[in-house]
Design a protein around this motif. Structure first.
Motif, short mmCIF file in Angstrom:
data_model
loop_
_atom_site.label_atom_id
_atom_site.label_comp_id
_atom_site.label_asym_id
_atom_site.label_seq_id
_atom_site.Cartn_x
_atom_site.Cartn_y
_atom_site.Cartn_z
N LEU A 92 4.84 -7.28 -2.19
CA LEU A 92 3.59 -6.19 -2.40
C LEU A 92 3.55 -5.94 -3.59
O LEU A 92 4.40 -5.04 -3.93
CB LEU A 92 3.28 -5.64 -1.31
CG LEU A 92 3.61 -6.30 0.48
CD1 LEU A 92 3.93 -5.32 1.34
CD2 LEU A 92 2.41 -6.89 -0.03
N LEU A 93 2.29 -5.71 -4.89
CA LEU A 93 1.89 -5.42 -6.12
C LEU A 93 0.97 -3.88 -5.35
O LEU A 93 0.16 -4.36 -5.76
CB LEU A 93 1.95 -6.07 -6.73
CG LEU A 93 1.04 -5.43 -8.03
CD1 LEU A 93 2.66 -4.43 -8.50
CD2 LEU A 93 0.90 -6.62 -9.30
N LYS A 94 1.27 -2.90 -6.06
CA LYS A 94 0.79 -2.12 -5.96
C LYS A 94 0.56 -1.38 -7.17
O LYS A 94 1.85 -0.72 -8.13
CB LYS A 94 0.99 -0.56 -5.33
CG LYS A 94 0.09 0.32 -4.45
CD LYS A 94 -0.01 1.83 -6.07
CE LYS A 94 -0.82 2.60 -6.55
NZ LYS A 94 -1.72 2.59 -7.64
N HIS A 95 -0.26 -2.09 -8.21
CA HIS A 95 -0.39 -1.85 -9.52
C HIS A 95 -1.61 -0.64 -9.80
O HIS A 95 -1.85 0.13 -9.16
CB HIS A 95 -1.62 -3.18 -10.02
CG HIS A 95 -1.03 -3.44 -11.54
ND1 HIS A 95 0.04 -2.51 -12.27
CD2 HIS A 95 -0.55 -4.69 -11.71
CE1 HIS A 95 0.27 -2.96 -13.72
NE2 HIS A 95 0.10 -4.38 -13.48
N ALA A 96 -1.34 -0.52 -11.29
CA ALA A 96 -2.10 1.53 -11.63
C ALA A 96 -3.11 0.79 -11.36
O ALA A 96 -3.72 -0.42 -10.82
CB ALA A 96 -1.80 1.49 -13.09
N SER A 97 -4.32 2.05 -10.82
CA SER A 97 -5.32 1.98 -10.77
C SER A 97 -6.23 0.96 -11.35
O SER A 97 -7.38 0.80 -12.39
CB SER A 97 -6.00 3.00 -10.22
OG SER A 97 -5.63 3.22 -9.11
N ASN A 98 -5.98 1.48 -12.78
CA ASN A 98 -6.36 0.92 -13.60
C ASN A 98 -6.82 -0.78 -14.52
O ASN A 98 -7.30 -0.16 -16.10
CB ASN A 98 -7.07 1.91 -15.35
CG ASN A 98 -5.10 2.28 -16.01
OD1 ASN A 98 -4.60 1.86 -15.13
ND2 ASN A 98 -5.24 2.19 -17.37
#
Length: 459
Positions: free
Chosen positions: A155-161
């Motif tokens: 599960l990838l929680k990436h940076a918001s930008n």
């Protein structure tokens, strides 16, 4: 921070994304957990086929993918394309080597009174990856490729930008043949991480990012007794001794400092020159840093593009201004450029004292701090005078000095007469407040495996 693509070269908001709802997050975790039950039983040969297909897609789509990376975080097109191709290399490496890296390890059966004894590596399950924006594909792939080849799901929680990069990576992995829900991008704010990590269906986590983010994830995982790998900040030393090839050292120093527009955890940040060559090193270094072209990252003639975020530029500017006000000498750069976007020029600072924040804090931009060392003992002392310990570089042809640097620099990596680079073949990670655990190589693929002891008695 909103989940949005904001062009760092102009400050323009290109596209915004709605964060996933709690129901969507729960559904993604549930599907990943269910997928792991059957995915873990797929063969290495089948996973390798999918990994090679993913690599081929990355290579075929390198031009348009590079343009997306540049749009979202501002690195030059040349470096963005190199990042995409490096991701393909990472998938191919683990496709070709995972089975051997995870082969059963035989033990001395006679010594433990067994007919047979060995260690077996088995996947843990659903792993949460919390990733940063500076290498938006590579830093996620250096987790994804080994984790998938080991039989885990992600599960990838990436940076918001960098939301488009996050969605692209999950999409290209699925198009490569990996079953749906093997790797899912969750567009969520950082506030959602705790609930995801505490979910019983999530087995472990990995984070690349800031020290505060690492502390938070480690505390939550520790409370839940779940394993983690952390790759945090770095304030890497770059030592130059009198025997070094000075021209090569200077040229490499420039690249090491401004790679990725100066936004790399393993970029050299503190340059330590022996007193015998200090003045010559500084003169040559300043000349080459000042000559770099700052501008549009899509222009092939640009050397340094914008910083990725407005806040990032403000933080760099604050550290430099503080140092200058306290007596440090700005040899070149040091002032933001008067143009749209979040540009900051290549900057060299000398005469830094330990009471200045820039002495101990990581500067995440194209700013080089240069120090004078009277001998090798002082060079090592300055190199270690930081809470970080990620990478390091030392330039010398003296074999005794080389061994001292290898033995005494407090870092996860030491590069002699070269620039710190991550390779799939070598372990990557740090010590002290740069984190713990290792990515890449055999260590990376085993990080999220259960090392199961097997003891078999005689029939």
């Amino acid at each position: 921070m909103p989940i949005a693509t904001i062009n760092p070269a102009t400050g323009e908001t290109v596209k915004t994304f709605a964060p996933a709802t709690s129901g969507e997050i729960d559904s993604a975790i549930a599907h990943a957990y269910q997928r792991f039950a059957d995915y873990r039983r797929t063969s290495f040969a089948q996973r390798a086929q999918w990994a090679h297909a993913t690599a081929a897609l990355l290579e075929a789509e390198a031009e348009q993918t590079a343009a997306m990376i540049t749009l979202e975080m501002g690195k030059t097109l040349t470096s963005a394309k190199a990042e995409v191709l490096k991701c393909a290399k990472g998938f191919r490496y683990y496709a070709d080597h995972a089975e051997a890296l995870l082969a059963d390890e035989p033990a001395d059966a006679a010594a433990v009174g067994a007919a047979k004894a060995y260690a077996r590596y088995q996947p843990l399950g659903v792993v949460l990856a919390v990733m940063p924006w500076n290498f938006p594909l590579w830093q996620a792939v250096r987790f994804a490729a080994p984790a998938l080849m080991a039989g885990n799901v992600g599960l990838l929680k990436h940076a918001s930008n960098v939301p488009q990069c996050a969605l692209y990576l999950a999409d290209v992995i699925t198009r490569g043949g990996f079953p749906p829900d093997c790797f899912t991008a969750l567009l969520v704010p950082s506030t959602a991480v705790e609930d995801i990590l505490r979910d019983r269906r999530v087995a472990a986590a990995t984070l690349t990012g800031s020290e505060p983010a690492g502390r938070s994830v480690a505390a939550i995982a520790g409370d839940e007794v779940k394993p983690t790998v952390l790759e945090l900040g770095g304030s890497d030393p770059f030592i130059v001794m009198p025997s070094a090839d000075l021209e090569a050292a200077v040229n490499t120093a420039v690249t090491a400092r401004v790679q990725n527009n100066g936004q790399s955890c393993i970029a050299a940040k503190r340059f330590i020159a022996h007193r015998d060559i200090y003045d010559e090193f500084v003169d040559k270094f300043v000349e080459k840093m000042a000559a770099l072209r700052v501008g549009d990252p899509t222009d092939p003639d640009t050397d340094v593009g914008p910083l990725a975020t407005e806040q990032g530029r403000a933080e760099v500017e604050h550290l430099v201004d503080q140092a200058a006000a306290a007596g440090a000498v700005i040899r070149c750069g040091g002032k933001r450029l008067d143009r749209p976007g979040w540009f900051y020029p290549p900057t060299v600072i000398t005469d830094i004292s330990p009471d200045m924040p820039i002495f101990c804090e990581e500067v995440f931009g194209p700013v080089a701090a240069v120090y004078r060392a009277s001998d090798i003992d002082e060079a090592i002392e300055i190199a270690n005078a930081t809470s970080f310990g990620l990478g390091s570089n030392a330039w010398t042809t003296d074999t005794a000095e080389q061994q001292r640097f290898i033995d005494e620099i407090e870092a996860g990596q030491v590069f002699i007469n070269g620039m710190t680079v991550s390779y799939p073949e070598l372990p990557f990670g740090g010590v002290k407040r740069s984190g713990y655990g290792r990515e890449l190589s055999a260590h990376g693929i085993r990080a999220f495996c259960n090392v199961k002891t097997v003891w078999m008695g005689r029939d």
